[in-house]
Design an enzyme around this catalytic site. Structure first.
Site, PDB file in Angstrom:
ATOM      1  N   HIS A 135       0.742  -1.648   0.349  1.00  0.00           N
ATOM      2  CA  HIS A 135       0.452   0.013  -0.364  1.00  0.00           C
ATOM      3  C   HIS A 135       0.693   1.737   0.165  1.00  0.00           C
ATOM      4  CE1 HIS A 135      -3.147  -3.100   1.341  1.00  0.00           C
ATOM      5  NE2 HIS A 135      -4.167  -2.328   1.350  1.00  0.00           N
ATOM      6  N   GLY A 186      -0.527  -2.801  -5.921  1.00  0.00           N
ATOM      7  CA  GLY A 186      -1.298  -2.918  -5.440  1.00  0.00           C
ATOM      8  C   GLY A 186      -2.763  -3.296  -4.921  1.00  0.00           C
ATOM      9  N   HIS A 187      -2.918  -1.768  -4.194  1.00  0.00           N
ATOM     10  CA  HIS A 187      -3.566  -1.357  -4.404  1.00  0.00           C
ATOM     11  C   HIS A 187      -4.106   0.143  -4.822  1.00  0.00           C
ATOM     12  CE1 HIS A 187      -7.776   0.702  -2.428  1.00  0.00           C
ATOM     13  NE2 HIS A 187      -7.778  -0.737  -1.414  1.00  0.00           N
ATOM     14  N   HIS A 261     -10.910  -6.991  -5.371  1.00  0.00           N
ATOM     15  CA  HIS A 261     -11.094  -6.912  -4.233  1.00  0.00           C
ATOM     16  C   HIS A 261     -12.403  -5.160  -4.843  1.00  0.00           C
ATOM     17  CE1 HIS A 261     -10.159  -3.788  -1.081  1.00  0.00           C
ATOM     18  NE2 HIS A 261     -10.942  -4.469  -0.738  1.00  0.00           N
ATOM     19  N   GLU A 313     -12.766  -9.361  -0.282  1.00  0.00           N
ATOM     20  CA  GLU A 313     -14.284  -8.021   0.039  1.00  0.00           C
ATOM     21  C   GLU A 313     -14.160  -7.663  -1.367  1.00  0.00           C
ATOM     22  OE1 GLU A 313     -11.303  -5.487   1.826  1.00  0.00           O
ATOM     23  OE2 GLU A 313     -12.480  -5.145   3.714  1.00  0.00           O
ATOM     24  N   GLU A 329     -19.226  -3.512   0.643  1.00  0.00           N
ATOM     25  CA  GLU A 329     -19.149  -2.637   1.535  1.00  0.00           C
ATOM     26  C   GLU A 329     -18.300  -0.846   1.474  1.00  0.00           C
ATOM     27  OE1 GLU A 329     -14.706  -3.224   1.298  1.00  0.00           O
ATOM     28  OE2 GLU A 329     -14.032  -1.251   2.550  1.00  0.00           O
ATOM     29  N   CYS A 331     -16.909   1.500   1.115  1.00  0.00           N
ATOM     30  CA  CYS A 331     -16.140   2.491   0.324  1.00  0.00           C
ATOM     31  C   CYS A 331     -15.965   1.792  -1.049  1.00  0.00           C
ATOM     32  CB  CYS A 331     -13.923   1.306   1.074  1.00  0.00           C
ATOM     33  SG  CYS A 331     -14.245   2.873   2.516  1.00  0.00           S
ATOM     34  N   CYS A 409     -11.037   2.110   7.604  1.00  0.00           N
ATOM     35  CA  CYS A 409     -10.946   2.961   5.578  1.00  0.00           C
ATOM     36  C   CYS A 409     -12.604   3.206   5.600  1.00  0.00           C
ATOM     37  CB  CYS A 409     -10.833   1.871   4.314  1.00  0.00           C
ATOM     38  SG  CYS A 409     -12.122   0.641   4.460  1.00  0.00           S
ATOM     39  N   CYS A 410     -13.725   2.737   5.415  1.00  0.00           N
ATOM     40  CA  CYS A 410     -15.033   3.250   6.001  1.00  0.00           C
ATOM     41  C   CYS A 410     -15.018   4.575   5.976  1.00  0.00           C
ATOM     42  CB  CYS A 410     -16.275   2.339   5.813  1.00  0.00           C
ATOM     43  SG  CYS A 410     -16.348   0.765   5.122  1.00  0.00           S
TER      44      CYS A 410
END
Lengths: 645, 645
Positions: A135, A186-187, A261, A313, A329, A331, A409-410
């Protein structure tokens, strides 16, 4: 209440009743609460350590890094929410706090421009060795987004400069040139952030870097394999042993179905749409459209929730949308709003705005309680609390909202979305002003060098009457394009009291009102909000024989608080009359839906199975907006109700 | 075909068409195949090492222990299946193989009597230190069951003596006396085995040891806590942090609901019923009845499957019976058959035999394909192969049977059940002979000193005509009690062609025919087998609006092979006429159910959601017996079909 924001060439002040409440909650509760969380001042809550990590990285405190590898992003999202909130309403104290954090970030930045507390504190020699999992670029992306928002809200350049320095450094590390790493995150997240940085700085280096990350993704030999070999990592990858989890299983233009994801996917699609519009890349636009059709026509819940699997997720497969096992989610719905917004930039088509509106009024704000104090990470469409407590396969589905998450995160993501809600109402394309969302606001645009004020008034989403006052500085010819929502069975459009044959001016779901506007021109839009019984595509096996209730953009649910337990035993007759009524004292004021239904009689049963037919009795049912569920005593909830046929 | 077995004072030969096929399959395929597996002679299969472990323990081979901690039990179950098979049909070669294995077991036995390859080979100093997890007493139980079966089948005492020695040793280790361990097994099994050992030896020590294990279970201070402290193990226990997984959360008489691992639970309930009948323990009988009501009235699938959660292979909670997420382990249905059999010993009540029959014709034999070559561990009631392949939360549900398992409990368990099927047909209580199951067989009982032969003929489960010829050696007065299955809407009983007013002679679901019987007396039972549309209790939320088809004891399902894909879109009108017809060439001969139904039209759909009503078209559907599913091309399967109401 007045909240002011700047969008492109516009200045927007949200005056809306519905969203005004959320803006206040974010400003008065969520932002201060999250500030405490970031500083570990919340009792009985897992420490965040996020600010402390920056202090340690800056050499101003002793200690170890603590938290998720992406802990920095919580600080970034908080600053971004603060920025949007300051746009709405200046607040010197809050701005000073943000300035102080930004200064800290600046001191934590490496000479090279590098800024990441995990690696700086914990593994200084291991930078960029695990893009797949760790990340770094994701955190950079969130910091860039925050810097752009803060600059636009306050005009202060310090944070923007910090992030340009970091982006320049990243650009010196990654790319196709021989001496550079051929990596990508990766994200996904930095891709869309770099487009924002390009928009605000005009520096094409950032656009090109974003384009590089998108274009390089999923190529063979696979970068994630190469870096894995490099770090002598021999463990198999946990997600089905391929890179679909990261949408890096193939080049992005070859991806026809949303996989992996859901947040990563949707952030990437957002960036792809951004790049397609900035670079006129037709193949990228086509890829976005294909993926959009897949997500919204095959993999989206009726609430605008996406991601039907806790494992990864992730998206699962077409039409696999279990209501009680979903991930959905918060997010991911937020990301869907971002993506829809970018698709509208590519093409003014109401199908994008319809999904944006759906997610905004349902699957995003369901993630927060009405007080802004508790949050859902997962937004299920069916909850039986005992099942969530007993069954391990449902442990991701919480029957009540939680105060804070280890992986937080959310909540900050929702805070920044709500704080920036004004940004989603309009878009402008030269002399065309598009109205995508209906909510009270006052906005000033510059159209061909002239200022035009729009004043929108509505009681949306509770009623479909919208009035827009058009105030050009002087008489001015331009187009006002009004979205006719897909859910509206009919619409009446009037200009200065006179009905417009809007079908004739309709294109892709927008009524194009091209005329010479003068001060005080009144546009009225009437959208009848009837209670709809929504059926789902027969390929969704979970919803056979069931309907969801919807009124305007709002999806409804049945709660145990109103209807008792065993909600699955309620059968809604096809001819049941359903009434909608605004109840001011309920759930901060909502329209409720009531009607006669039947309920399967249980008291004649003692065994599990027997031949015969069910017996029912008459009952009164009450449905409330899905977003507002779980704001009273905890209990069962269902969105999809069985039909009595 | 003739298969002979001995039960109590009876000698039984199964001549049945339906079960005869399974007996042949077990004898000709399953037992030889499993022998190869135990000896690691199967290519492309994870090695078992089970026989090799015994060789190493006996000092006759070099090497390490390999396999599950309960690997020994696979050998035990294999010998037990061999024993029952030899009862049905002698086979000198097979018997020699078994004798050789038994001799090996004898050589692997410790001087103390201890016999467990895991501890002997791997951790010789750690015996009895982890009863909770390590299955020593479980393996001992299976070996005892095998020894009893082998003795009864062959009259050979060697294995029985080995196991008496081991049981004596176990008795010297466990008990309430000061110097003994106050332990009991983490996986119940030895309790029911010790009752069998008592029955065959008459040695009350074994009955008392079994009673000790049951009575001690779940007491405080908790033995599993004590032994955990002793071995300095500080890890939390994985299953919801209590001992419900082992049914050791409270004393057995205080347990009102079935919880935890379904096989452990049901083996324990079986032993409890055994002990209640051997010791006239009313409190234990009451506990069994309470648990029976809970399992069969609140936690059992319509197929006789139990255990609705993969986590812990466990019961979840009342009425929580998801069809696509179930565990419904083959072994758990087998254990339910054991338990029902023991409840019948406590009280001749057809409710027990109904469940026994249900599990036998559905949830047990569904675990094996018609050739005896592939096995299901999990027996779901709804399968969409793509969901099993894609969704991690369904990875325990295999869409096709597997050849062998690392944890190979189910295949040998099914083999021993099938090989002993004759044991479940009758029971005797002094001068009352109970007929619980209908299947072709010839059996000799001794009733009050006189031999009585019963010859049963039927084409069950495909038709409900049963004839029983009663052949006492000389005229003899006794009672023949025939079960009238709960599924039968009516029944006709005739003796020598004359109808009996059977309602007058009915008690707890059995018709008691008390008379003086002479050679050649004919009893005829007619049970009309109609196609039933089974509803489920409204509290089972997963089955609202759905029915299951059942005919006689056989539950049906729809397969993709017959009905195409998207089985969930089939709607069965309430007035649909359903026909049953025997098809000899299908699935080794089955009655299929056909009828007119409707199917939701999909081709008018492109979006996911829309207002309106579903459209349907007429289709012909075909249902096949659930046990026989997945014997053709793989595909979807459902038991519960939506109704068109």
């Amino acid at each position: 209440m007045k909240k002011t924001a700047e969008i492109g060439t516009s200045k927007i002040t949200v005056t809306d009743q519905f969203w005004g409440h959320y803006l206040e909650v974010v400003r008065d509760h969520v932002i201060p609460y999250q500030w405490k969380a970031l500083n570990d001042r919340l009792p009985d809550t897992e420490p965040s350590h996020a600010i402390e990590n920056f202090r340690i990285a800056a050499g101003e405190a002793e200690g170890e890094f603590f938290g998720m590898v992406f802990q920095d992003s919580d600080v970034a999202k908080w600053i971004e929410a603060v920025a949007f909130s300051l746009e709405n309403k200046r607040n010197a104290e809050l701005e000073q706090t943000a300035d102080d954090v930004i200064a800290l970030l600046g001191r934590a930045q490496d000479e090279s421009g590098y800024l990441n507390t995990y690696y700086t504190v914990k593994e200084p020699d291991q930078r960029w060795t695990n893009l797949r999992d760790n990340h770094e670029l994701y955190c950079a992306g969130h910091l860039i987004e925050a810097a752009v928002a803060y600059y636009k809200a306050t005009g202060k350049r310090h944070f923007l400069e910090i992030m340009c320095r970091y982006a320049d450094y990243i650009d010196s590390v990654f790319g196709r040139e021989e001496h550079k790493l051929k990596g990508y995150p990766g994200h996904q997240e930095i891709e869309l952030a770099l487009v924002k940085l390009y928009d605000v700085t005009g520096n094409e280096r950032y656009l090109n870097l974003s384009k590089y990350f998108i274009d390089e993704r999923g190529k063979q030999p696979h970068y994630f394999d190469l870096e894995k070999r490099e770090r002598e990592d021999t463990k198999p990858f946990w997600f089905n042993d391929d890179y679909a989890y990261h949408q890096a299983h193939k080049p992005v233009r070859d991806q026809k179905e949303a996989v992996g994801h859901a947040v990563r996917a949707t952030y990437m699609y957002t960036a792809m749409a951004d790049l397609a519009s900035r670079t006129n890349d037709e193949s990228l636009k086509k890829a976005c459209e294909t993926l959009w059709e897949n997500v919204t026509q095959k993999q989206m819940y009726v609430t605008g929730g996406i991601g039907s699997m806790v494992f990864g997720e992730a998206f699962s497969f077409d039409y696999d949308l279990p209501n009680d096992m979903s991930y959905t989610e918060t997010c991911a719905s937020i990301a869907l709003v971002f993506w829809a917004n970018r698709m509208l930039n590519l093409e003014a088509n109401s199908k994008y705005a319809d999904v944006m509106e759906l997610a905004l009024y349902n699957g995003t704000i369901s993630g927060m309680d009405l007080d802004g104090k508790k949050f859902f990470y997962v937004n299920p469409l069916e909850v039986l609390p005992k099942a969530c407590e007993t069954r391990n396969d449902k442990k991701h589905v919480k029957p009540v909202r939680q105060t804070w998450f280890g992986c937080a995160c959310c909540p900050p993501n929702l805070a920044r979305l709500i704080a920036s809600i004004g940004h989603y109402i309009y878009s402008q394309k030269e002399k065309e002003l598009f109205v995508h969302l209906y909510m009270g606001n006052e906005t000033r645009f510059e159209v061909a060098g002239k200022e035009v004020e729009l004043v929108q008034q509505t009681n949306y989403p509770w009623d479909g009457q919208v009035s827009i006052t058009v105030n050009p500085a002087t008489e001015h010819t331009f187009t006002l394009a009004l979205r006719i929502p897909g859910w509206a069975r009919s619409a009446v459009v009037k200009v200065n009291g006179e009905a417009v044959d809007h079908e004739s001016f309709m294109k892709n779901g927008y009524v194009y009102l091209n005329r010479s506007w003068t001060q005080g021109d009144q546009v009225e839009l009437s959208l009848p909000m009837t209670v709809e019984r929504i059926q789902s595509n027969p390929l969704i096996r979970h919803n056979v024989g069931k309907v969801a209730l919807k009124r305007g953009p709002v999806v409804y649910c049945l709660e145990e608080a109103d209807n008792g337990e065993n909600l699955h035993g309620i059968l809604l007759p096809r001819n049941a009359e359903l009434k909608a009524e605004y109840v001011a004292e309920l759930l901060d004021g909502v329209v409720v839906i009531t009607g006669e239904a039947e309920r399967i009689v249980q008291d004649t049963w003692s065994s599990l199975y027997r031949p015969g037919e069910e017996q029912t009795r008459q009952v009164q049912i009450k449905a409330v907006p899905y977003y507002a569920w779980c704001n009273r005593e905890p209990g069962e909830m269902i969105v999809w109700v069985s039909e009595k046929r």
